[in-house]
Scaffold this motif. Structure first.
Motif, PDB file in Angstrom:
ATOM      1  N   GLU A 149       0.845  -0.987   0.039  1.00  0.00           N
ATOM      2  CA  GLU A 149       0.066   0.061   0.095  1.00  0.00           C
ATOM      3  C   GLU A 149       0.920   1.026  -0.110  1.00  0.00           C
ATOM      4  OE1 GLU A 149      -3.092   0.120   2.689  1.00  0.00           O
ATOM      5  OE2 GLU A 149      -3.484  -2.127   2.780  1.00  0.00           O
ATOM      6  N   GLY A 150       1.935   1.210   0.570  1.00  0.00           N
ATOM      7  CA  GLY A 150       2.972   2.345   0.725  1.00  0.00           C
ATOM      8  C   GLY A 150       3.252   2.857  -0.527  1.00  0.00           C
ATOM      9  N   ALA A 151       3.809   1.746  -1.142  1.00  0.00           N
ATOM     10  CA  ALA A 151       4.321   1.819  -2.495  1.00  0.00           C
ATOM     11  C   ALA A 151       3.303   2.430  -3.572  1.00  0.00           C
ATOM     12  CB  ALA A 151       5.054   0.537  -3.309  1.00  0.00           C
ATOM     13  N   LEU A 152       2.033   1.896  -3.294  1.00  0.00           N
ATOM     14  CA  LEU A 152       1.016   2.421  -4.317  1.00  0.00           C
ATOM     15  C   LEU A 152       0.691   3.946  -3.982  1.00  0.00           C
ATOM     16  CD1 LEU A 152      -1.237  -1.042  -4.253  1.00  0.00           C
ATOM     17  CD2 LEU A 152      -0.155  -0.028  -6.173  1.00  0.00           C
ATOM     18  N   LYS A 153       0.643   4.354  -2.720  1.00  0.00           N
ATOM     19  CA  LYS A 153       0.370   5.613  -2.301  1.00  0.00           C
ATOM     20  C   LYS A 153       1.619   6.738  -3.120  1.00  0.00           C
ATOM     21  CE  LYS A 153      -1.979   4.556   1.913  1.00  0.00           C
ATOM     22  NZ  LYS A 153      -1.953   4.786   3.452  1.00  0.00           N
ATOM     23  N   ALA A 154       2.561   6.241  -2.773  1.00  0.00           N
ATOM     24  CA  ALA A 154       3.761   7.044  -3.572  1.00  0.00           C
ATOM     25  C   ALA A 154       3.654   7.258  -5.010  1.00  0.00           C
ATOM     26  CB  ALA A 154       5.091   6.398  -3.058  1.00  0.00           C
ATOM     27  N   SER A 155       3.161   5.820  -5.684  1.00  0.00           N
ATOM     28  CA  SER A 155       3.142   5.829  -7.113  1.00  0.00           C
ATOM     29  C   SER A 155       1.975   7.005  -7.466  1.00  0.00           C
ATOM     30  CB  SER A 155       2.824   4.533  -7.638  1.00  0.00           C
ATOM     31  OG  SER A 155       3.902   3.696  -7.608  1.00  0.00           O
ATOM     32  N   TYR A 156       1.028   6.905  -6.843  1.00  0.00           N
ATOM     33  CA  TYR A 156      -0.324   7.731  -6.972  1.00  0.00           C
ATOM     34  C   TYR A 156       0.029   9.053  -6.825  1.00  0.00           C
ATOM     35  CZ  TYR A 156      -4.912  10.067  -6.685  1.00  0.00           C
ATOM     36  OH  TYR A 156      -5.951  10.846  -7.013  1.00  0.00           O
ATOM     37  N   HIS A 157       0.740   9.430  -5.784  1.00  0.00           N
ATOM     38  CA  HIS A 157       1.100  10.725  -5.551  1.00  0.00           C
ATOM     39  C   HIS A 157       1.976  11.383  -6.527  1.00  0.00           C
ATOM     40  CE1 HIS A 157      -1.485  11.510  -2.101  1.00  0.00           C
ATOM     41  NE2 HIS A 157      -1.059  10.237  -1.463  1.00  0.00           N
ATOM     42  N   ILE A 158       3.039  10.575  -7.058  1.00  0.00           N
ATOM     43  CA  ILE A 158       3.980  11.027  -7.995  1.00  0.00           C
ATOM     44  C   ILE A 158       3.252  11.088  -9.264  1.00  0.00           C
ATOM     45  CG2 ILE A 158       6.013  10.033  -9.414  1.00  0.00           C
ATOM     46  CD1 ILE A 158       6.938   8.838  -6.739  1.00  0.00           C
ATOM     47  N   ALA A 159       2.141  10.306  -9.709  1.00  0.00           N
ATOM     48  CA  ALA A 159       1.509  10.277 -10.704  1.00  0.00           C
ATOM     49  C   ALA A 159       0.614  11.841 -10.803  1.00  0.00           C
ATOM     50  CB  ALA A 159       0.644   9.241 -10.924  1.00  0.00           C
ATOM     51  N   VAL A 160      -0.076  11.943  -9.777  1.00  0.00           N
ATOM     52  CA  VAL A 160      -0.866  13.326  -9.504  1.00  0.00           C
ATOM     53  C   VAL A 160       0.328  14.546  -9.982  1.00  0.00           C
ATOM     54  CG1 VAL A 160      -1.840  14.715  -7.979  1.00  0.00           C
ATOM     55  CG2 VAL A 160      -2.435  12.428  -8.112  1.00  0.00           C
ATOM     56  N   LYS A 161       1.534  14.663  -9.309  1.00  0.00           N
ATOM     57  CA  LYS A 161       2.273  15.670  -9.643  1.00  0.00           C
ATOM     58  C   LYS A 161       2.756  15.761 -11.036  1.00  0.00           C
ATOM     59  CE  LYS A 161       6.471  17.340  -7.937  1.00  0.00           C
ATOM     60  NZ  LYS A 161       8.077  17.231  -7.115  1.00  0.00           N
ATOM     61  N   LYS A 162       2.977  14.917 -11.494  1.00  0.00           N
ATOM     62  CA  LYS A 162       3.484  14.654 -13.050  1.00  0.00           C
ATOM     63  C   LYS A 162       2.461  15.245 -13.904  1.00  0.00           C
ATOM     64  CE  LYS A 162       7.001  10.962 -12.872  1.00  0.00           C
ATOM     65  NZ  LYS A 162       7.347   9.412 -13.476  1.00  0.00           N
ATOM     66  N   ILE A 163       1.183  14.680 -13.580  1.00  0.00           N
ATOM     67  CA  ILE A 163      -0.135  14.972 -14.342  1.00  0.00           C
ATOM     68  C   ILE A 163      -0.256  16.582 -14.098  1.00  0.00           C
ATOM     69  CG2 ILE A 163      -2.583  14.968 -14.461  1.00  0.00           C
ATOM     70  CD1 ILE A 163      -2.184  11.958 -13.999  1.00  0.00           C
ATOM     71  N   SER A 164      -0.351  16.962 -12.967  1.00  0.00           N
ATOM     72  CA  SER A 164      -0.299  18.443 -12.745  1.00  0.00           C
ATOM     73  C   SER A 164       0.740  19.309 -13.445  1.00  0.00           C
ATOM     74  CB  SER A 164      -0.270  18.765 -11.165  1.00  0.00           C
ATOM     75  OG  SER A 164      -1.289  18.176 -10.518  1.00  0.00           O
ATOM     76  N   GLU A 165       1.879  18.780 -13.587  1.00  0.00           N
ATOM     77  CA  GLU A 165       2.819  19.488 -14.031  1.00  0.00           C
ATOM     78  C   GLU A 165       2.623  19.519 -15.763  1.00  0.00           C
ATOM     79  OE1 GLU A 165       6.427  17.552 -12.852  1.00  0.00           O
ATOM     80  OE2 GLU A 165       6.525  18.699 -10.889  1.00  0.00           O
ATOM     81  N   TYR A 166       2.404  18.196 -16.201  1.00  0.00           N
ATOM     82  CA  TYR A 166       2.213  18.246 -17.594  1.00  0.00           C
ATOM     83  C   TYR A 166       0.889  19.243 -18.137  1.00  0.00           C
ATOM     84  CZ  TYR A 166       1.343  16.108 -22.138  1.00  0.00           C
ATOM     85  OH  TYR A 166       1.266  15.763 -23.510  1.00  0.00           O
ATOM     86  N   VAL A 167      -0.215  19.193 -17.236  1.00  0.00           N
ATOM     87  CA  VAL A 167      -1.247  20.109 -17.651  1.00  0.00           C
ATOM     88  C   VAL A 167      -0.886  21.421 -17.371  1.00  0.00           C
ATOM     89  CG1 VAL A 167      -3.503  20.902 -17.171  1.00  0.00           C
ATOM     90  CG2 VAL A 167      -2.964  18.139 -17.219  1.00  0.00           C
TER      91      VAL A 167
END
Length: 181
Positions: A149-167
Protein backbone atom coordinates in the motif's frame (compact mmCIF):
# COMPACT_ATOMS: atom_id res chain seq x y z
CA UNK A 1 -14.80 -21.51 -7.30
CA UNK A 2 -14.56 -24.89 -8.95
CA UNK A 3 -16.78 -25.27 -11.97
CA UNK A 4 -17.68 -28.92 -11.67
CA UNK A 5 -20.12 -30.72 -13.84
CA UNK A 6 -20.95 -30.80 -17.47
CA UNK A 7 -19.10 -28.58 -19.93
CA UNK A 8 -22.42 -26.99 -20.89
CA UNK A 9 -22.98 -25.91 -17.26
CA UNK A 10 -19.46 -24.49 -17.15
CA UNK A 11 -20.06 -22.49 -20.32
CA UNK A 12 -23.37 -21.18 -18.98
CA UNK A 13 -21.79 -20.17 -15.66
CA UNK A 14 -18.92 -18.45 -17.45
CA UNK A 15 -21.43 -16.69 -19.73
CA UNK A 16 -23.04 -15.20 -16.64
CA UNK A 17 -19.65 -13.99 -15.44
CA UNK A 18 -18.98 -12.41 -18.84
CA UNK A 19 -22.36 -10.65 -18.84
CA UNK A 20 -21.89 -9.39 -15.30
CA UNK A 21 -18.38 -8.01 -15.73
CA UNK A 22 -18.05 -6.96 -19.39
CA UNK A 23 -18.93 -3.28 -18.96
CA UNK A 24 -16.95 -2.76 -15.75
CA UNK A 25 -13.87 -4.47 -17.14
CA UNK A 26 -14.16 -2.61 -20.44
CA UNK A 27 -14.01 0.76 -18.67
CA UNK A 28 -11.12 -0.28 -16.42
CA UNK A 29 -9.21 -1.42 -19.49
CA UNK A 30 -10.23 1.58 -21.60
CA UNK A 31 -8.91 4.03 -19.01
CA UNK A 32 -5.54 2.29 -19.19
CA UNK A 33 -5.17 1.66 -22.94
CA UNK A 34 -7.35 4.64 -24.03
CA UNK A 35 -8.35 3.37 -27.48
CA UNK A 36 -11.80 1.76 -27.91
CA UNK A 37 -10.65 -0.96 -30.30
CA UNK A 38 -7.62 -1.77 -28.16
CA UNK A 39 -9.85 -1.94 -25.08
CA UNK A 40 -12.14 -4.41 -26.83
CA UNK A 41 -9.15 -6.55 -27.84
CA UNK A 42 -7.76 -6.53 -24.31
CA UNK A 43 -11.20 -7.32 -22.89
CA UNK A 44 -11.49 -10.32 -25.21
CA UNK A 45 -8.01 -11.49 -24.18
CA UNK A 46 -8.99 -11.05 -20.53
CA UNK A 47 -11.99 -13.32 -20.87
CA UNK A 48 -10.02 -15.87 -22.91
CA UNK A 49 -7.34 -15.97 -20.25
CA UNK A 50 -9.96 -16.26 -17.51
CA UNK A 51 -11.70 -19.12 -19.35
CA UNK A 52 -8.41 -20.95 -19.91
CA UNK A 53 -7.39 -20.60 -16.26
CA UNK A 54 -10.78 -21.03 -14.59
CA UNK A 55 -9.58 -24.31 -13.12
CA UNK A 56 -6.78 -22.47 -11.33
CA UNK A 57 -9.14 -19.99 -9.65
CA UNK A 58 -9.11 -20.37 -5.89
CA UNK A 59 -11.85 -18.92 -3.76
CA UNK A 60 -9.30 -16.95 -1.74
CA UNK A 61 -10.39 -13.82 -3.59
CA UNK A 62 -13.57 -12.61 -5.23
CA UNK A 63 -14.24 -13.38 -8.87
CA UNK A 64 -14.17 -9.63 -9.54
CA UNK A 65 -10.71 -9.26 -7.99
CA UNK A 66 -9.44 -12.19 -10.03
CA UNK A 67 -10.87 -10.74 -13.26
CA UNK A 68 -9.57 -7.23 -12.51
CA UNK A 69 -6.10 -8.62 -11.95
CA UNK A 70 -6.20 -10.44 -15.29
CA UNK A 71 -7.54 -7.30 -17.02
CA UNK A 72 -4.84 -5.08 -15.52
CA UNK A 73 -2.08 -7.50 -16.48
CA UNK A 74 -3.49 -7.84 -20.01
CA UNK A 75 -3.71 -4.02 -20.27
CA UNK A 76 -0.10 -3.61 -19.16
CA UNK A 77 1.02 -6.32 -21.59
CA UNK A 78 -0.83 -4.51 -24.36
CA UNK A 79 0.88 -1.22 -23.48
CA UNK A 80 4.30 -2.89 -23.48
CA UNK A 81 3.64 -4.34 -26.93
CA UNK A 82 2.44 -0.95 -28.19
CA UNK A 83 5.65 0.71 -26.97
CA UNK A 84 7.68 -1.66 -29.09
CA UNK A 85 5.75 -0.82 -32.25
CA UNK A 86 6.99 2.15 -34.18
CA UNK A 87 4.37 3.43 -36.55
CA UNK A 88 3.63 6.49 -38.60
CA UNK A 89 0.85 7.63 -36.28
CA UNK A 90 3.31 8.08 -33.40
CA UNK A 91 3.47 11.75 -34.33
CA UNK A 92 -0.18 12.18 -33.41
CA UNK A 93 -0.62 13.10 -29.78
CA UNK A 94 -2.92 11.10 -27.54
CA UNK A 95 -5.21 14.14 -27.38
CA UNK A 96 -5.47 14.32 -31.17
CA UNK A 97 -6.15 10.60 -31.45
CA UNK A 98 -8.82 10.80 -28.74
CA UNK A 99 -10.55 13.77 -30.34
CA UNK A 100 -10.64 11.83 -33.63
CA UNK A 101 -12.04 8.70 -31.91
CA UNK A 102 -15.79 8.38 -32.54
CA UNK A 103 -16.20 6.74 -29.15
CA UNK A 104 -14.54 9.59 -27.20
CA UNK A 105 -17.11 12.02 -25.86
CA UNK A 106 -14.84 14.38 -23.91
CA UNK A 107 -13.68 17.92 -24.56
CA UNK A 108 -10.19 19.41 -25.01
CA UNK A 109 -9.57 19.48 -21.25
CA UNK A 110 -10.47 15.79 -20.91
CA UNK A 111 -8.25 14.96 -23.89
CA UNK A 112 -5.37 16.89 -22.28
CA UNK A 113 -5.88 14.99 -19.02
CA UNK A 114 -5.82 11.68 -20.93
CA UNK A 115 -2.65 12.76 -22.71
CA UNK A 116 -1.03 13.57 -19.36
CA UNK A 117 -2.10 10.19 -17.98
CA UNK A 118 -0.78 8.44 -21.09
CA UNK A 119 2.61 10.09 -20.54
CA UNK A 120 2.96 8.30 -17.19
CA UNK A 121 4.94 5.08 -16.83
CA UNK A 122 2.64 2.05 -17.09
CA UNK A 123 2.49 1.23 -13.37
CA UNK A 124 1.83 4.84 -12.31
CA UNK A 125 -0.81 5.13 -15.03
CA UNK A 126 -2.55 2.00 -13.80
CA UNK A 127 -2.44 3.03 -10.14
CA UNK A 128 -3.66 6.54 -10.95
CA UNK A 129 -6.45 5.28 -13.19
CA UNK A 130 -7.80 2.75 -10.72
CA UNK A 131 -7.53 5.13 -7.77
CA UNK A 132 -8.81 8.29 -9.48
CA UNK A 133 -11.55 6.95 -11.75
CA UNK A 134 -12.63 3.85 -9.86
CA UNK A 135 -11.91 5.26 -6.38
CA UNK A 136 -10.32 1.93 -5.55
CA UNK A 137 -8.94 1.62 -2.03
CA UNK A 138 -5.22 1.08 -1.65
CA UNK A 139 -5.89 -2.22 0.12
CA UNK A 140 -7.80 -3.51 -2.92
CA UNK A 141 -5.15 -2.15 -5.30
CA UNK A 142 -2.55 -3.97 -3.23
CA UNK A 143 -4.41 -7.26 -3.69
CA UNK A 144 -4.75 -6.65 -7.43
CA UNK A 145 -1.16 -5.68 -8.08
CA UNK A 146 0.72 -7.52 -5.35
CA UNK A 147 2.35 -4.22 -4.37
CA UNK A 148 2.48 -2.73 -0.88
CA UNK A 149 0.00 0.00 0.00
CA UNK A 150 2.86 2.40 0.77
CA UNK A 151 4.39 1.91 -2.67
CA UNK A 152 0.98 2.38 -4.28
CA UNK A 153 0.40 5.63 -2.36
CA UNK A 154 3.79 6.89 -3.48
CA UNK A 155 3.08 5.94 -7.12
CA UNK A 156 -0.28 7.67 -7.00
CA UNK A 157 1.09 10.89 -5.53
CA UNK A 158 3.99 10.97 -7.99
CA UNK A 159 1.49 10.41 -10.82
CA UNK A 160 -0.69 13.28 -9.60
CA UNK A 161 2.34 15.57 -9.49
CA UNK A 162 3.45 14.59 -13.00
CA UNK A 163 -0.08 15.06 -14.38
CA UNK A 164 -0.35 18.48 -12.75
CA UNK A 165 3.01 19.54 -14.17
CA UNK A 166 2.09 18.21 -17.62
CA UNK A 167 -1.24 20.02 -17.70
CA UNK A 168 0.31 23.23 -16.34
CA UNK A 169 3.13 23.15 -18.89
CA UNK A 170 0.78 22.35 -21.74
CA UNK A 171 -1.68 25.05 -20.67
CA UNK A 172 1.14 27.56 -20.39
CA UNK A 173 2.44 26.63 -23.85
CA UNK A 174 -1.05 26.81 -25.34
CA UNK A 175 -1.75 30.17 -23.71
CA UNK A 176 1.57 31.68 -24.80
CA UNK A 177 1.03 30.34 -28.35
CA UNK A 178 -2.40 31.96 -28.47
CA UNK A 179 -0.99 35.30 -27.28
CA UNK A 180 1.59 35.38 -30.05
CA UNK A 181 -0.89 34.59 -32.78
Amino acid sequence: MKMLGEPENQRRAFGIIVQQYTETLYWKIRRIVLDHDDANDVLQNTFLKAWNSIGDFQSKSKVSTWLYRIAINESLDHLRKQQHKISTDMDLSVANRLMADDYFDGDDAQALLQEAIAALPDVQRTVFTLRYYDEMKYSELSKLTGTSEGALKASYHIAVKKISEYVLNHSTNTTSNKKTI
